[in-house]
Design a protein around this motif. Structure first.
Motif, PDB file in Angstrom:
ATOM      1  N   GLU A 101      -5.805  -1.001   7.694  1.00  0.00           N
ATOM      2  CA  GLU A 101      -4.952  -1.816   6.878  1.00  0.00           C
ATOM      3  C   GLU A 101      -4.380  -2.926   7.329  1.00  0.00           C
TER       4      GLU A 101
ATOM      5  N   THR B 242       0.880  -1.028  -0.061  1.00  0.00           N
ATOM      6  CA  THR B 242      -0.123  -0.034  -0.182  1.00  0.00           C
ATOM      7  C   THR B 242       0.934   1.192  -0.016  1.00  0.00           C
TER       8      THR B 242
ATOM      9  N   SER C 177      -6.788   1.981  -0.019  1.00  0.00           N
ATOM     10  CA  SER C 177      -6.374   0.772   0.485  1.00  0.00           C
ATOM     11  C   SER C 177      -7.469  -0.184   1.377  1.00  0.00           C
TER      12      SER C 177
ATOM     13  N   SER D 119       1.260   3.673   3.395  1.00  0.00           N
ATOM     14  CA  SER D 119       0.401   4.684   2.745  1.00  0.00           C
ATOM     15  C   SER D 119       0.136   5.802   3.679  1.00  0.00           C
TER      16      SER D 119
ATOM     17  N   TYR E 227      -5.194  -6.362   5.407  1.00  0.00           N
ATOM     18  CA  TYR E 227      -4.100  -7.105   4.807  1.00  0.00           C
ATOM     19  C   TYR E 227      -3.458  -8.170   5.373  1.00  0.00           C
TER      20      TYR E 227
ATOM     21  N   ILE F 104      -1.037  -0.540  -4.224  1.00  0.00           N
ATOM     22  CA  ILE F 104      -2.355   0.109  -4.028  1.00  0.00           C
ATOM     23  C   ILE F 104      -2.102   1.719  -3.621  1.00  0.00           C
ATOM     24  N   ASP F 105      -2.884   2.572  -4.343  1.00  0.00           N
ATOM     25  CA  ASP F 105      -2.586   3.911  -3.784  1.00  0.00           C
ATOM     26  C   ASP F 105      -4.009   4.693  -4.303  1.00  0.00           C
TER      27      ASP F 105
END
Length: 250
Positions: free
Chosen positions: A172, A77, A137, A162, A176, A109-110
């Motif tokens: 997150e 991320t 994310s 991120s 994740y 991912i952004d």
């Protein structure tokens, strides 16, 4: 008779532990990090032509983890200029040349992939191993796409880098970290924010008490699948991720 390499590793482990217990060395390191961070030290390095925005020490640590765990999927991320994605893809390429997973990929991912960064990433020789996802994310539709990509993978590594607020990083982690396979890592970057002087990020919403390290503390208190691998930060000394190298143990 002990093999010379094993003897060397045993000696290194003892030396690393001693460094981690050296308070004077730790104080000197923290002082250096605070001064260097004020000069945006981590912004001045590139990997295969793209800004990576990481400390060289953490780059080496990630190389060791990727070689050791042989991931067939890396989830990241935060993309910025794409240097970290290029790094991960190049490590996966090297692993493949050395017998690792041939089709290993990295997902980046952004919430905002700027056109010039997307263009540079997609034009890079390592682009064949990179998949870009634009969106938050922690948005359910993004997490679902990653979940689909993770199906059937044997070794998964996660890197979170991120938005650095407590709330976002904890979200997150909840989204994740479960993808990480046993023996691999969830690396949470910029936990160093908690250890830097207050007010170093006046144009950002994170600071002491509200950052990745506080999120990690909350997550570990609620989750027994991960343990902090303190040996990594003891070895590096200079790292943006103190307390952020989390190894899945169950």
């Amino acid at each position: 008779m002990t093999h010379p390499y094993e003897q060397f590793k045993t000696e290194c482990a003892a030396e690393i532990q001693a460094m981690g217990q050296d308070l004077e060395l730790k104080t000197a390191t923290q002082s250096w990090i605070a001064q260097a961070n004020a000069k945006k030290y981590s912004y001045h390095f590139e990997w295969l032509g793209r800004p990576i925005i990481q400390y060289p020490q953490d780059i080496i640590a990630m190389q060791e983890i990727i070689w050791q765990t042989k991931p067939d999927l890396i989830i990241e991320t935060g993309i910025a200029h794409g240097g970290s994605l290029i790094f991960s893809a190049s490590m996966l390429e090297l692993n493949a040349l050395c017998g690792g997973p041939a089709e290993a990929t990295v997902i980046g991912i952004d919430i905002d992939i700027r056109p010039h960064n997307r263009e540079a990433i997609e034009a890079h020789p390592m682009a064949k191993r990179i998949r870009l996802l634009q969106g938050s994310s922690v948005a359910p539709e993004i997490v679902q796409q990653v979940q689909a990509a993770a199906q059937g993978k044997q070794s998964i590594l996660v890197c979170l880098d991120s938005n650095h607020t407590h709330e976002h990083v904890l979200a997150e982690l909840n989204a994740y970290a479960p993808f990480v396979t046993v023996g691999n890592y969830c690396v949470v970057f910029d936990t160093i924010i908690e250890d830097l002087p207050a007010g170093m990020f006046p144009d950002r919403p994170w600071d002491i008490g509200n950052n990745p390290k506080t999120a990690v503390a909350t997550y570990l208190a609620q989750n027994r699948h991960f343990q902090l691998d303190a040996s990594i930060e003891q070895k590096l000394l200079i790292t943006v991720a103190p307390g952020g190298y989390l190894k899945r143990v169950a």
